[in-house]
Structures are given as C-alpha cells and as structure tokens.
Scaffold this active site. Sequence first.
Site, mmCIF file in Angstrom:
data_model
loop_
_atom_site.group_PDB
_atom_site.id
_atom_site.type_symbol
_atom_site.label_atom_id
_atom_site.label_comp_id
_atom_site.label_asym_id
_atom_site.label_seq_id
_atom_site.Cartn_x
_atom_site.Cartn_y
_atom_site.Cartn_z
ATOM 1 N N SER A 64 73.177 -7.511 60.420
ATOM 2 C CA SER A 64 72.659 -8.691 59.645
ATOM 3 C C SER A 64 72.810 -8.243 58.527
ATOM 4 O O SER A 64 72.205 -6.474 57.918
ATOM 5 C CB SER A 64 71.242 -9.113 60.300
ATOM 6 O OG SER A 64 71.625 -9.861 61.336
HETATM 7 N N1 SAH Z 1 69.330 -7.238 65.165
HETATM 8 C C1 SAH Z 1 70.740 -6.996 64.827
HETATM 9 C C2 SAH Z 1 71.884 -7.528 65.521
HETATM 10 C C3 SAH Z 1 72.910 -7.549 66.027
HETATM 11 S S1 SAH Z 1 74.470 -8.516 65.685
HETATM 12 C C4 SAH Z 1 71.301 -5.775 63.681
HETATM 13 O O1 SAH Z 1 70.229 -5.389 63.332
HETATM 14 O O2 SAH Z 1 71.933 -4.837 63.808
HETATM 15 C C5 SAH Z 1 73.583 -9.348 67.162
HETATM 16 C C6 SAH Z 1 73.542 -8.917 68.824
HETATM 17 O O3 SAH Z 1 72.989 -9.482 69.844
HETATM 18 C C7 SAH Z 1 75.193 -8.038 69.136
HETATM 19 O O4 SAH Z 1 74.411 -6.661 70.058
HETATM 20 C C8 SAH Z 1 75.072 -9.273 70.608
HETATM 21 O O5 SAH Z 1 75.608 -7.873 71.104
HETATM 22 C C9 SAH Z 1 73.668 -9.655 70.981
HETATM 23 N N2 SAH Z 1 73.067 -10.321 72.034
HETATM 24 C C10 SAH Z 1 74.203 -10.987 72.549
HETATM 25 N N3 SAH Z 1 73.997 -12.497 73.205
HETATM 26 C C11 SAH Z 1 72.456 -11.208 73.595
HETATM 27 C C12 SAH Z 1 72.187 -11.740 74.950
HETATM 28 N N4 SAH Z 1 72.445 -12.945 75.925
HETATM 29 N N5 SAH Z 1 70.758 -10.727 75.125
HETATM 30 C C13 SAH Z 1 70.701 -9.708 74.770
HETATM 31 N N6 SAH Z 1 71.679 -9.717 73.015
HETATM 32 C C14 SAH Z 1 72.623 -9.731 73.297
#
Ligand code: SAH
Length: 220
Positions: A64
């Site tokens: 993000s």
């Molecule tokens: N907090 C992260 C943002 C990552 S983007 C950071 O600081 O980098 C969002 C993430 O959510 C992705 O890695 C994606 O694979 C994950 N995601 C999507 N659906 C999900 C689910 N149902 N359960 C767990 N993770 C999920």
Amino acid sequence: MQKDIYERARRTMVETQIIARGVRQKEVIDAMLEVPRHLFVDDGLWGQAYSDYPLPIGEGQTISQPFMVAFMTEALKLTGTEKVLEIGTGSGYQAAVLSLVAARVFSVERIPSIATRTRKLLDKLNYSKVIIKIDDGTSGWAEESPFDAIVVTAASPEIPPTYLEQLAEGGRLVIPVGGEFVQDLLRVTKKRGKITRESLGGCRFVKLIGRYGWQQEKSG
Ligand code: SAH
C-alpha cells in the site's frame, strides 16, 4: 543497527506525505520513520520505495501507499496494548508498522509464496511480534479472537460477518468496502454489542478474495 542510506528519503516521506496530510499520532509517525520500507519491495524498486504510491510485490499484489498505511494505523486508535488482526499480509510492511504500535499482530495471507517470503523477511528484520497464517482471511482467525482491532488491507464487496464476530467489545475494524475499482474506507466500532460505521474517505485496494469477499477468478 547501522543507519541506512534511505533514512533521509523516509523522513521526507513522513513530512510531506504523512504529517502534511494530517496524521498526528506520535507512535504512528515514529513507526513510519523507523520501518525500512525499501526492504519490503524488490531491490529494483528501492529508489521508489518512499514515493507516494503503491508498488508491485508480485502475484498481482501491491504494498500500500505509505500514507494509506499510516492513515489506517492511526484510524485503529491503538495505545500499545492491543491484539490486532491484519488481513492481507502482502509485503509485511503494514504488519511491521502495526507491531510497533500494538502488542501483537496476527496476519493472514492467502497466497503461500507471498506469506513464506514475508515470514523470512520479518524474521530477518526481527519483527517477532507478527504471527502469519496462510489461509482465506475472510474467515478471520477464530482461535485467536477476540481482537481489539482488525485491519483489512484488501477490498471487499461487503463487511465479512466474521470480523464483527471476532471484534472485542470496544474494538475497531478498518476495511475498504465497495466495488472492484473504488471503495469507501470504513471504520466500524463495536460498543455494547452495537455496531457503528463511519466513512473515512475513498480508496483503492486489490481484491479480498475468499468465502466472504470476492470470488476467485476463473483461470484460463
Ligand atoms: N498489507 C499489505 C498489503 C498487501 S495487498 C502490505 O503492507 O504490503 C493485499 C494482500 O491481501 C495481498 O497480498 C493478497 O494476496 C491478500 N489477500 C487477498 N485476499 C485475501 C484473503 N481472503 N485472505 C488473506 N489475504 C488475502
């Protein structure tokens, strides 16, 4: 630890993107100054790590935007004693920031390769207060509930009911809710069993894919 050469970039990021846009909580600002964001992206992207936008982390996912990480962390109103659930571990950056502002962080990631890589990184950097589980995070983490705060870093068409169930009395849930391309960032508070929602503004996140989120896209 040796001061890293990105310290100046990080300070500029905090001043121009975070403080200038209204984030006030000292603990959040200190965490953003401390966590070496460049180490959470590919070394080819280090030069952009402190820029004002999200970056790719592989598998179609993103880390993000710095402001969004700070804003969501502040929105959780953490005091240092909380047990926090994060959905969407991704790069681990948000989890690292949370771990400096709360007592413990439980983070769920659905893509195993991302979770494994991030676990190694967090171990190397000594973020030992973060516990990662590979699973569909739309089911939350029942065994560890209730949580004082829940932060969802992927967008959902609706609020999964599991999060409301796993929120402690007085707990805060911050989650982007809406369509595929634009969402409303909501803060949901549970007080004496009653749920209240506030809108914190517009945002754009990758999809929360799972049982109570978006359905998995068909491949091929
Ligand atoms: N907090 C992260 C943002 C990552 S983007 C950071 O600081 O980098 C969002 C993430 O959510 C992705 O890695 C994606 O694979 C994950 N995601 C999507 N659906 C999900 C689910 N149902 N359960 C767990 N993770 C999920």
